[in-house]
Design an enzyme around this catalytic site. Sequence first.
Site, mmCIF file in Angstrom:
data_model
loop_
_atom_site.group_PDB
_atom_site.id
_atom_site.type_symbol
_atom_site.label_atom_id
_atom_site.label_comp_id
_atom_site.label_asym_id
_atom_site.label_seq_id
_atom_site.Cartn_x
_atom_site.Cartn_y
_atom_site.Cartn_z
ATOM 1 N N LYS A 120 -9.281 -6.585 17.697
ATOM 2 C CA LYS A 120 -9.303 -6.672 16.234
ATOM 3 C C LYS A 120 -9.947 -5.436 15.620
ATOM 4 C CE LYS A 120 -12.339 -8.858 13.808
ATOM 5 N NZ LYS A 120 -13.242 -9.869 13.202
ATOM 6 N N ASP A 138 -8.076 -11.727 11.883
ATOM 7 C CA ASP A 138 -9.396 -12.358 11.876
ATOM 8 C C ASP A 138 -9.236 -13.836 11.546
ATOM 9 O OD1 ASP A 138 -8.807 -12.420 9.183
ATOM 10 O OD2 ASP A 138 -10.703 -11.539 8.534
#
Length: 216
Positions: A120, A138
């Site tokens: 991420k 997320d």
Amino acid sequence: MNAEKRRAMFERLRAANPHPATELEYTTPFELLIAVLLSAQATDVSVNKATRKLYAVANTPAAIYALGVEGLTPFIQTIGLFRNKAKNAIETCRLILTEHAGQVPRTREGLEALPGVGRKTANVVLNTAFGEPTIAVDTHIFRVANRTGLAPGKDVDQVEHKLMKVLPAEFRQDAHHWLILHGRYTCTARSPQCWNCMLVDLCDYRTKTPLPGKAV
């Protein structure tokens, strides 16, 4: 959700916010990397408060590395998991200095080899600092993708893969910014503001939240 609805969704998001951006404050790829590293399980607001003070004193790999863990800790101790983050940030600075000539790596492999940098974080840096059409999934994006039917998946990797597969190329560069902001301020976790949502007629979420105070 079919392709027509997906396109309509992102056309509306783009019309409302043509140039979305991260809410993390930064001026260089390195500042962004450190901010994203610090943001895990923390709010952007808390990270910005910390980095404003930190970057006024040290905002390069050499300067932060010179602080050491003990010197960095006071700047970030208001952020969750600050002890581990301080260790990761210092080691990241060391590796950037020794293995990347002081520059933030521009590849996924290089970024993910840094301590505390997962997929991420790498996606955020590649997208926001270097203009790559990556999507950093997320908790907000995971929720929005599943709740709306945009790109359902059992985990963040599945959602990312599906988003990259189904989204038209013209939306990929800005998609994660739009979805994060939508999840943060409209399609919230506990009580989504369906009554105030520009995507409500395109969304597959069945239990739409009514206007507060209005009978269902």
